[in-house]
Design a protein around this motif. Structure first.
Motif, PDB file in Angstrom:
ATOM      1  N   PHE A 178      31.807  36.606  29.115  1.00 45.85           N
ATOM      2  CA  PHE A 178      31.448  37.939  29.049  1.00 45.85           C
ATOM      3  C   PHE A 178      32.412  38.724  30.043  1.00 45.85           C
ATOM      4  CE2 PHE A 178      27.757  35.642  27.800  1.00 45.85           C
ATOM      5  CZ  PHE A 178      27.090  36.226  26.972  1.00 45.85           C
ATOM      6  N   ASP A 179      32.724  39.909  29.582  1.00 42.92           N
ATOM      7  CA  ASP A 179      33.492  40.718  30.523  1.00 42.92           C
ATOM      8  C   ASP A 179      32.561  41.557  31.594  1.00 42.92           C
ATOM      9  OD1 ASP A 179      32.102  43.081  29.286  1.00 42.92           O
ATOM     10  OD2 ASP A 179      33.717  43.712  28.018  1.00 42.92           O
ATOM     11  N   VAL A 180      33.335  42.303  32.398  1.00 43.78           N
ATOM     12  CA  VAL A 180      32.634  42.928  33.552  1.00 43.78           C
ATOM     13  C   VAL A 180      31.459  43.939  32.909  1.00 43.78           C
ATOM     14  CG1 VAL A 180      34.592  42.769  35.134  1.00 43.78           C
ATOM     15  CG2 VAL A 180      34.533  44.830  33.660  1.00 43.78           C
ATOM     16  N   GLN A 181      31.598  44.387  31.936  1.00 41.35           N
ATOM     17  CA  GLN A 181      30.362  45.318  31.314  1.00 41.35           C
ATOM     18  C   GLN A 181      29.399  44.599  30.739  1.00 41.35           C
ATOM     19  OE1 GLN A 181      33.774  46.409  30.560  1.00 41.35           O
ATOM     20  NE2 GLN A 181      33.690  47.849  32.468  1.00 41.35           N
ATOM     21  N   GLY A 182      29.656  43.300  30.887  1.00 43.17           N
ATOM     22  CA  GLY A 182      28.293  42.388  30.289  1.00 43.17           C
ATOM     23  C   GLY A 182      28.567  42.095  28.679  1.00 43.17           C
ATOM     24  N   LEU A 183      29.841  42.583  28.050  1.00 41.82           N
ATOM     25  CA  LEU A 183      29.819  42.357  26.671  1.00 41.82           C
ATOM     26  C   LEU A 183      30.685  40.999  26.351  1.00 41.82           C
ATOM     27  CD1 LEU A 183      31.377  45.985  25.879  1.00 41.82           C
ATOM     28  CD2 LEU A 183      28.850  44.873  25.416  1.00 41.82           C
ATOM     29  N   ALA A 184      30.042  40.285  25.311  1.00 39.81           N
ATOM     30  CA  ALA A 184      30.703  38.893  24.876  1.00 39.81           C
ATOM     31  C   ALA A 184      32.060  39.057  24.539  1.00 39.81           C
ATOM     32  CB  ALA A 184      29.828  38.288  23.943  1.00 39.81           C
ATOM     33  N   VAL A 185      33.005  38.259  24.879  1.00 36.36           N
ATOM     34  CA  VAL A 185      34.224  38.122  24.595  1.00 36.36           C
ATOM     35  C   VAL A 185      34.697  36.620  24.247  1.00 36.36           C
ATOM     36  CG1 VAL A 185      35.028  40.079  26.205  1.00 36.36           C
ATOM     37  CG2 VAL A 185      35.075  37.770  27.014  1.00 36.36           C
ATOM     38  N   GLY A 186      35.703  36.770  23.367  1.00 35.41           N
ATOM     39  CA  GLY A 186      36.086  35.428  22.725  1.00 35.41           C
ATOM     40  C   GLY A 186      35.147  34.627  22.183  1.00 35.41           C
ATOM     41  N   PRO A 211      29.406  29.659  45.040  1.00 38.11           N
ATOM     42  CA  PRO A 211      29.590  29.058  43.625  1.00 38.11           C
ATOM     43  C   PRO A 211      30.612  29.931  42.828  1.00 38.11           C
ATOM     44  CG  PRO A 211      27.712  30.641  43.975  1.00 38.11           C
ATOM     45  CD  PRO A 211      28.523  30.606  45.313  1.00 38.11           C
ATOM     46  N   THR A 212      30.711  29.243  41.821  1.00 37.24           N
ATOM     47  CA  THR A 212      31.514  29.778  40.691  1.00 37.24           C
ATOM     48  C   THR A 212      30.696  30.134  39.638  1.00 37.24           C
ATOM     49  OG1 THR A 212      33.382  28.188  40.859  1.00 37.24           O
ATOM     50  CG2 THR A 212      33.055  29.380  38.908  1.00 37.24           C
ATOM     51  N   ARG A 213      30.637  31.563  39.261  1.00 34.65           N
ATOM     52  CA  ARG A 213      29.694  31.790  38.112  1.00 34.65           C
ATOM     53  C   ARG A 213      30.179  31.648  36.751  1.00 34.65           C
ATOM     54  NH1 ARG A 213      28.097  38.071  38.145  1.00 34.65           N
ATOM     55  NH2 ARG A 213      26.852  37.567  39.665  1.00 34.65           N
ATOM     56  N   VAL A 214      29.311  30.798  35.912  1.00 28.99           N
ATOM     57  CA  VAL A 214      29.760  30.496  34.603  1.00 28.99           C
ATOM     58  C   VAL A 214      28.396  30.881  33.594  1.00 28.99           C
ATOM     59  CG1 VAL A 214      30.994  28.507  35.273  1.00 28.99           C
ATOM     60  CG2 VAL A 214      28.442  28.046  34.796  1.00 28.99           C
TER      61      VAL A 214
END
Length: 346
Positions: free
Chosen positions: A282-290, A250-253
């Motif tokens: 979210f980035d690889v650290q799990g932080l919201a981006v954009g 799958p693709t993760r969304v």
């Protein structure tokens, strides 16, 4: 007259598991599995399609007809009669002559257990739901699975194993040896507190999995898994093929689900109430981006997710491409994790 010395009972290797979908007057069919044992005991699973969430299980004994070519289940099997032939059974409606040929729609086909080398692949391609558990004397094990408020699932993937539906999620490694025995490495678990009856499930399951278990896996339209301990305790599961096995990786969304639904059109164009969602990143650290995307109606179901009015959630989803496999609806969405949850005041 039939010769009893050359009957199905004496001349055939009739013991085994037979499965198929039998006719139903007011549903698409009855998914049926019948296991016949050499000691003339049986195990019958019946699931009325589109009506039953899980199969109903009955266990009892059967008797042979005088000519040795048909059997009758006891009262636990509602007196059902079956004609026995090589590799197949035919369910005999009342008044049906116990002779071949029989309507193909009334027949069950014998299933062949998988070879040892095929077991890991089949274990990992299905999600297994616990249907019943019995102890060494064949009696139900208290609390399995009835004490759990949720279904109990066993999942296998890339040599790893986890259990969902008990009080705590349990996980660890697994292996299948050359004799078809299933063993588990020392398992870890979450540390949640639940009702005492549900918490007891953790100890019961852990004890059952402490030793090696014999695997009997029957694959087909109705895949089943039986795990038996050295003391003859038994766990019995039905299997559903995983989306990964059906559609590939799958693709993760990520999506945010609003606390309230909105009016929309469903896939058939009819008026409906849909989730209101927007895309999140979210980035690889799990932080919201954009910045979040625009709010849009979302008509597709999400497997494993139940929306509660008044609660906003951020979900991590697996999105599978069904269009590439001939699906009418392009995507299948499966809940991977709820990463935020908030009660919203009206």
């Amino acid at each position: 007259m039939a010769d009893p010395a050359h009957s199905s009972r004496n001349a055939l290797d009739w013991a085994g598991t037979y499965a198929g979908t039998l006719p139903c007057a007011n549903c698409p069919g009855v998914q049926t599995s019948l296991r016949l044992n050499r000691d003339e005991s049986f195990e019958l699973l019946l699931q009325y399609l589109e009506r039953d969430k899980a199969p109903k299980v009955s266990r009892g004994r059967f008797t042979w007809a005088a000519n040795g070519n048909a059997i009758t289940l006891d009262e636990q099997g509602s007196g059902r009669e079956f004609l026995v032939a090589e590799g197949r059974l035919a369910w005999l409606d009342k008044g049906t002559a116990p002779t071949w040929p029989q309507d193909a729609r009334q027949q069950l086909t014998r299933l062949t257990p998988l070879a040892v080398g095929e077991l890991p692949g089949k274990l990992e391609s299905h999600r297994w739901t616990l249907v019943w558990a019995s102890d060494a004397k064949g009696q139900p094990i208290a609390g399995l699975p009835a004490a759990s408020p949720r279904e109990i699932h066993f999942n296998f993937s890339a040599g790893r194993f986890n259990i969902e539906g008990t009080c705590n999620r349990m996980m660890g490694g697994y292996r299948v040896d050359a004799e078809g025995m299933l063993g588990f490495s020392r398992m870890a678990s979450t540390m949640m507190a639940c009702e005492p009856a549900v918490m007891q499930l953790d100890a019961v399951v852990a004890e059952l999995l402490a030793g090696a278990l014999k695997i009997e896996l029957l694959a087909g339209n109705a895949s089943t898994l039986r795990l038996s301990s050295a003391t003859n305790a038994t766990l019995f599961f039905t299997g559903k093929m995983t989306p990964e096995a059906r559609y590939g990786q799958p693709t993760r969304v990520f999506i945010e689900v609003d606390a309230t639904r909105v009016e929309c059109k469903n896939a058939e164009g009819a008026n409906a109430e849909c989730l209101q969602v927007r895309e999140r990143r979210f980035d690889v650290q799990g932080l919201a981006v954009g910045a979040p995307g625009a709010w849009l109606p979302f008509a597709e179901p999400i497997e494993g997710y139940t929306h509660r009015p008044g609660v906003r959630n951020v979900l991590r989803l697996k999105r599978f491409d069904r269009a590439a496999h001939g699906g009418v609806v392009p995507y299948l969405y499966v809940l991977d994790m709820v990463i935020e949850s908030e009660a919203v005041k009206p």
